[in-house]
Design a protein around this motif. Structure first.
Motif, short mmCIF file in Angstrom:
data_model
loop_
_atom_site.label_atom_id
_atom_site.label_comp_id
_atom_site.label_asym_id
_atom_site.label_seq_id
_atom_site.Cartn_x
_atom_site.Cartn_y
_atom_site.Cartn_z
N ARG A 270 0.79 -1.41 -0.04
CA ARG A 270 -0.15 0.05 0.02
C ARG A 270 0.80 1.27 0.05
O ARG A 270 0.24 2.37 0.01
N LYS A 529 -23.09 -6.97 2.97
CA LYS A 529 -21.46 -7.32 3.30
C LYS A 529 -20.93 -8.38 2.12
O LYS A 529 -19.93 -8.44 1.64
N ARG A 532 -20.25 -6.75 -1.23
CA ARG A 532 -18.91 -6.43 -1.11
C ARG A 532 -17.76 -7.12 -1.19
O ARG A 532 -16.77 -6.91 -2.12
N GLN A 535 -17.83 -8.13 -4.99
CA GLN A 535 -17.28 -7.13 -5.88
C GLN A 535 -15.54 -6.75 -5.51
O GLN A 535 -15.08 -6.66 -6.34
N GLU A 536 -15.43 -6.47 -4.27
CA GLU A 536 -13.81 -5.94 -4.00
C GLU A 536 -13.03 -7.14 -3.52
O GLU A 536 -12.02 -6.83 -3.58
N ARG A 537 -13.33 -8.26 -3.32
CA ARG A 537 -12.89 -9.33 -2.55
C ARG A 537 -12.04 -8.91 -1.29
O ARG A 537 -10.95 -9.24 -1.21
N GLU A 538 -12.97 -8.02 -0.56
CA GLU A 538 -12.17 -7.63 0.75
C GLU A 538 -13.24 -7.40 1.75
O GLU A 538 -14.39 -7.44 1.44
N ILE A 547 -8.81 -3.83 7.03
CA ILE A 547 -9.18 -4.46 5.58
C ILE A 547 -8.69 -5.68 5.43
O ILE A 547 -7.31 -5.67 4.99
N LYS A 549 -7.84 -8.63 2.48
CA LYS A 549 -8.18 -9.02 1.10
C LYS A 549 -7.99 -10.41 0.93
O LYS A 549 -7.25 -11.16 1.54
N ASP A 551 -8.44 -13.90 -1.57
CA ASP A 551 -8.86 -14.75 -2.90
C ASP A 551 -9.52 -15.74 -2.74
O ASP A 551 -9.00 -17.06 -2.78
N ARG A 578 -24.79 -10.88 -9.13
CA ARG A 578 -23.37 -11.13 -8.90
C ARG A 578 -23.36 -12.63 -8.84
O ARG A 578 -22.17 -13.31 -9.00
#
Length: 730
Positions: A270, A529, A532, A535-538, A547, A549, A551, A578
């Motif tokens: 980050r 939730k 989310r 969509q974001e994989r987090e 947060i 993440k 896979d 989705r």
């Protein structure tokens, strides 16, 4: 307290760590202590060297032992050699130019070396090294002697046999070398003192100034090494990084007063520095903008500058000098001056160690040197602490996964393979084969008992994620108030009863597959939730702000009409779209009639083997009866019917009578009022409930007979409007 006593205390601390290794090392430690006492009791360098090589013979065998001392100009070294083959001691010195040979290599590289066979060593210089090790040496051990981070000489052993020395021997020689460094340092100080005494007659006043200055330096060095020693002891006793800083801060404050200190760690993914630990003793409300877990951007920040340049930064007065964006924040919090030192491991800056004061010009340049030494120790501690925490995390995750997988082994499904040759089943398996090679989200639809979990496992087992876990989540089985905690985990203290941190199912499934069974029963508040994560994989743990993440491949299953639920506002439309990336619809068993004999024979053989029955075949009449039955409970119901028939069978041919099947409800000839599937299912469930006295759980409960999980049965009962008669509720 003298400088020698200070160094002695430091060395003895190091020796104590050797006591735990073996009883034989206690003897070595005793001899090493004798060597230490000898060094402290003698002042003449040659006497010290003679005593060292004599006592070293008691714990390490050698044919030659030498001590080489580097000259002031670093161009040559003096050899003090003891050849002890006849048990007699002789000492001579030679001056050798620094260049070729093993000793030169050790001093130039600053690295120890063990040569097991000198005949195979190309770096050996016959002329120079023979003076050190002797002409007949076949094994060589050489260790550099350091003093204040500088190479000042080497301690060398030679032996006439090959493979004479080990890594353990090297550690012992390292300890002796560290003591010799004290002797060399003391010798150097003594020479300086003698030189000062010779100049006493001509410059008494100047000498007094020099002595005072030297005394101050020695006192400062004494205090500095005492603090470093305390920090080392603290590091040993604190494996967790967040527990380490308060202990270190208390120690440093004795030598260098400050008002606040912190540790930041660089997160390359980050490009930020995270404040991992913060110690602000002067006010619990101060530095509210710099709480632990706060992320500071590398670019444009003071800590980022230190990371980029790998060197310390000192600011004397923030009121006069504000170079970085964080300086104004610190000034608002009352900070006027600070020092930031880099934490470096293997030439890589991993973070910073920071001290700050509310007073301007509180710190001096000389403080940077001290804090840099502290930073080196902290960097090593952080490296160890991070490794420890990673090991703990992997250990905990492994334990959780192990428990979870052990529970999965006991799952109600126990199919060894997918049974059937019907066209509709083969169509489904082709879909499975195609989608398994991708990471696309799969939505498996079908009636209860059609094998949705089996298909989910098949997709996972032939996918690229097969070596990672398949985590199953039975959505209706989780109380609505705990669904988020179950899926995403929670932090300690997140809610009443959260006595420890819990890893959620999504975190467990990282790298693998998560199977969301009965997704249509997921509470509406948890759907957002889940969306989310899709969509974001987090996600964030309940009660946390960090947060995470993941896979993870998502497979969902349902026996409900999601489109209708969307229209009724009970299921989010965006979540439906989705999930519905690759839908697979499983046919009910009544549409796979040609597979019923195969399944019946498979289940019959399974329970024949399990129960030790002597059944050889299934009658044709039974197979015909099974094919005519509509199977509202699908494959689960078929398995349960076959199991009951095997249990009750007394002959060698399996017979399944009408008593096992609800033919009166479904197959009466001439029945003009055909029922809907829901009516058939409702009546069948009520009949089984009446037979079990409305008992749902247990081996004789309705859920077991129907082949359903108790929570799934309760969900079906609620959907079909089945309620327990009031007469039976008392």
């Amino acid at each position: 307290m003298s400088n020698q006593e200070i160094n002695k205390r430091y060395i003895l601390q190091e020796y104590r760590r050797l006591l735990i290794k073996s009883e034989s090392q206690k003897t070595r430690l005793s001899i090493i202590n004798e060597i230490s006492n000898t060094i402290n009791s003698l002042t003449n360098l040659e006497d010290i060297f003679k005593a060292v090589v004599t006592k070293l013979k008691w714990i390490l065998d050698y044919d030659s032992c030498s001590i080489c001392v580097l000259s002031e100009d670093k161009n040559q070294y003096i050899i003090y050699t003891c050849f002890d083959s006849k048990k007699t001691l002789s000492l001579r010195d030679n001056q050798v130019q620094l260049g070729c040979g093993i000793v030169s290599w050790v001093m130039q590289k600053g690295e120890p070396i063990i040569i097991s066979n000198t005949k195979e060593e190309p770096r050996l210089d016959v002329f120079n090294d023979n003076k050190v090790f002797g002409e007949d040496a076949k094994s060589i051990l050489s260790v550099p002697i350091r003093s204040e981070e500088q190479i000042v000489g080497s301690l060398n052993l030679g032996h006439k046999r090959i493979n004479a020395y080990s890594d353990e021997d090297m550690k012992v020689v390292h300890l002796i070398a560290s003591q010799l460094s004290v002797a060399l340092k003391n010798h150097k100080l003594l020479e300086q003192l003698r030189k000062a005494n010779r100049e006493l007659e001509s410059a008494k006043k100047n000498l007094e100034v020099q002595i005072a200055k030297r005394t101050e330096e020695l006192q400062e060095a004494k205090e500095k090494y005492r603090v470093i020693l305390e920090i080392n002891n603290s590091i040993v006793s604190h494996l967790r990084l967040r527990d380490l800083l308060p202990s270190i801060a208390q120690i440093i404050r004795k030598k260098l007063p400050f008002d606040a200190t912190s540790i930041t760690l660089y997160k390359a993914e980050r490009d930020v520095l995270e404040i991992w630990a913060l110690e602000v003793p002067f006010s619990p409300h101060s530095l509210s903008n710099l709480a632990p877990d706060l992320e500071v951007p590398r670019e444009g920040s003071h800590v980022g500058w230190v990371i980029d340049n790998k060197k310390p930064l000192i600011v004397y007065d923030l009121l006069k000098n504000q170079r970085f964006s964080q300086d104004s924040i610190l000034l608002e919090e009352g900070i006027r001056s600070y020092i930031i030192t880099p934490l470096i491991i293997k030439e890589k800056a991993i973070g910073t160690f920071n001290v700050a004061s509310r007073e301007p010009s509180k710190f001096r340049v000389s403080d940077i040197e001290f804090l840099s030494l502290v930073a080196k120790q902290i960097a090593l501690a952080i490296d160890n602490a991070i490794l420890y925490e990673e090991i703990e995390k992997l250990k905990n995750q492994f334990e959780v996964e192990s428990v979870y997988l052990q529970e999965e082994i006991k799952t109600e499904f126990n199919f060894e393979e997918i049974i059937g040759e019907s066209r509709v089943l083969k169509k489904v398996l082709k879909q499975v084969e195609k989608v398994a090679k991708t990471d696309s989200t799969v939505l498996i639809r079908g009636e209860t008992g059609t094998g949705k979990e089996l298909i989910a496992r098949a997709i996972h087992n032939i996918s690229m994620r097969k070596d990672r876990p398949l985590i199953k989540v039975n959505c209706p089985a989780i109380p609505p108030g705990l669904i988020e905690s179950e899926l995403f985990g929670h932090e300690k203290g997140a809610f009443t009863g959260a006595i420890s941190r819990k890893i959620g199912k999504f975190e467990l499934a990282d790298g693998g597959t998560i199977f969301l069974d009965e997704i249509g029963d997921l509470p509406h508040e948890a759907q957002a939730k889940l969306l989310r994560v899709l969509q974001e994989r987090e996600f964030e743990r309940v009660g946390g702000t960090k947060i995470y993440k993941v896979d993870v491949r998502i497979i969902a299953a349902t026996n409900r009409d999601l489109e209708t639920l969307v229209k009724e506002g009970k299921f989010r439309s965006d979540l439906f779209y989705r999930l519905n990336v690759f839908p697979i619809t499983l046919p009910p068993l009544r549409e796979r009639k040609e597979d019923i004999p195969l399944l019946a024979k498979y289940f019959a053989q399974k329970y024949i083997n399990k129960l030790g029955k002597q059944i050889k075949s299934i009658s044709e009449e039974t197979l015909k009866r099974l094919k005519e039955y509509p199977w509202p409970g699908n494959i689960r119901e078929l398995e349960n019917v076959v199991e009951r028939a095997v249990i009750l069978s007394t002959g060698d041919t399996l017979e399944i009578k009408d008593i096992f099947l609800d033919f009166q409800r479904h197959t009466l000839p001439g029945n003009k009022s055909l029922q809907s599937l829901e009516d058939v299912e409702r009546e069948h469930i009520i009949k089984v409930l009446n037979q079990t006295g409305w008992t749902i759980h247990g081996n004789r409960g309705a859920a077991k007979i129907l082949g359903l999980n108790p929570s799934t049965l309760r969900s079906r009962m609620a959907k079909l409007g089945i309620k327990k008669p009031k007469l039976l509720q008392t």
